[in-house]
Design an enzyme around this catalytic site. Structure first.
Site, PDB file in Angstrom:
ATOM      1  N   CYS A   1       8.123  10.433   6.664  1.00 51.78           N
ATOM      2  CA  CYS A   1       7.812   9.685   5.429  1.00 51.78           C
ATOM      3  C   CYS A   1       7.055  10.511   4.400  1.00 51.78           C
ATOM      4  O   CYS A   1       7.212  10.287   3.194  1.00 51.78           O
ATOM      5  CB  CYS A   1       7.075   8.409   5.792  1.00 51.78           C
ATOM      6  SG  CYS A   1       8.179   7.267   6.661  1.00 51.78           S
TER       7      CYS A   1
ATOM      8  N   LYS B   1       7.272  -0.731   2.066  1.00 59.47           N
ATOM      9  CA  LYS B   1       8.545  -0.024   1.840  1.00 59.47           C
ATOM     10  C   LYS B   1       9.437  -0.170   3.061  1.00 59.47           C
ATOM     11  O   LYS B   1       8.966  -0.073   4.200  1.00 59.47           O
ATOM     12  CB  LYS B   1       8.286   1.448   1.516  1.00 59.47           C
ATOM     13  CG  LYS B   1       7.590   2.241   2.609  1.00 59.47           C
ATOM     14  CD  LYS B   1       7.271   3.637   2.114  1.00 59.47           C
ATOM     15  CE  LYS B   1       6.627   4.508   3.168  1.00 59.47           C
ATOM     16  NZ  LYS B   1       7.478   4.895   4.271  1.00 59.47           N
TER      17      LYS B   1
ATOM     18  N   ASP C   1       1.643   5.543   5.136  1.00 59.04           N
ATOM     19  CA  ASP C   1       1.952   4.965   6.458  1.00 59.04           C
ATOM     20  C   ASP C   1       0.895   5.227   7.536  1.00 59.04           C
ATOM     21  O   ASP C   1       1.239   5.443   8.712  1.00 59.04           O
ATOM     22  CB  ASP C   1       3.319   5.452   6.949  1.00 59.04           C
ATOM     23  CG  ASP C   1       4.451   5.040   6.018  1.00 59.04           C
ATOM     24  OD1 ASP C   1       4.177   4.411   4.984  1.00 59.04           O
ATOM     25  OD2 ASP C   1       5.622   5.350   6.327  1.00 59.04           O
TER      26      ASP C   1
END
Ligand code: C5J
Length: 237
Positions: A169, A136, A31
């Site tokens: 995350c 995702k 990310d």
């Protein structure tokens, strides 16, 4: 002639050494999106100081460059949702009652929405051809994706984990990986959080109890270990 399968890279780590065979390791860049790292993105819309994440970029770039040089597997993830938001739970969209929500228009386009500028990966770590880019919908990279299939199809058993944010995350992905039998080495200087205390606690949690979630090391220790193993790896190429 050296068999690459038999070469082991031995990285000093906590709680103890993390060893891997080159063909069985993948670098996870989690990310590193404009929405989390740059001003005007989703992270800032939640009231966070995004500058706290930027220190993780340069060390991650050095690790990424090494993986690229050696042709080892690289996987980039992006958290975000379909343009019609059909994969966005109302609970995620509404939580915290923020001024701007996922899907709303921000300075870099629609927040955490696929196709927007903010959803994409920062230029410093932008994927190149041949690297996996995994979209995702959740925090963990295994939830709602084919990551496990990709890893197993490629014989990957060990993950070098970088990314943002440490306690969200990155931690979710490390825990999901651990439960599926993948070993994770989290590089402390290649991850960042908006909250220094969460960053520290998360890394401590991961390596506690004999590495209950995984291992922790640094980019320097990893790269030194890889370079020490390279004469053998190079000879076998
Ligand atoms: C967050 C992430 N912080 N990539 N996502 O919501 O850690």
């Amino acid at each position: 002639m050296v068999d690459t399968e038999k070469v082991e890279v031995k990285v000093p780590a906590e709680p103890y050494e993390f060893a891997f065979e080159p063909g069985r390791v993948a670098l996870m860049c989690i990310d590193f999106q404009r929405d989390f790292v740059e001003a005007g993105g989703f992270g800032e819309s939640l009231g966070n100081d995004v500058s706290t994440l930027r220190g993780s970029i340069a060390p991650t770039r050095r690790v990424l460059d090494k993986f690229r040089e050696l042709g080892w597997m690289v996987i980039h993830t992006r958290e975000g949702h379909r343009e019609d938001l059909s994969d966005l739970f109302p609970s995620k969209r509404d939580r915290g009652n923020p001024s701007l929500r996922i899907g709303d228009e921000g300075p870099m386009g629609r927040l955490l929405t696929r196709g927007s500028k903010g959803h994409d990966i920062i230029p410093e770590l932008y994927p190149i051809e041949g690297e996996v880019v995994l979209d995702k919908p959740g925090k963990g990279a295994f939830y709602g994706t084919d990551l496990e299939t990709i890893l197993r199809a490629n014989g990957i058993t060990r993950l070098i984990v970088t990314g943002v944010t440490t306690e969200v995350c990155v931690q979710s992905t490390a825990r999901e990986a651990n439960d599926r039998g993948f070993d994770c080495l989290v590089l402390s200087d290649c991850t960042g959080s908006y909250f220094p205390e969460f960053y520290e606690s998360t890394l401590n949690m991961i390596k506690a109890q004999g590495g209950i979630v995984g291992w922790v090391s640094t980019s320097t220790d990893l790269l030194t270990a890889v370079d020490a193993a390279i004469p053998e790896i190079g000879a076998s190429k």
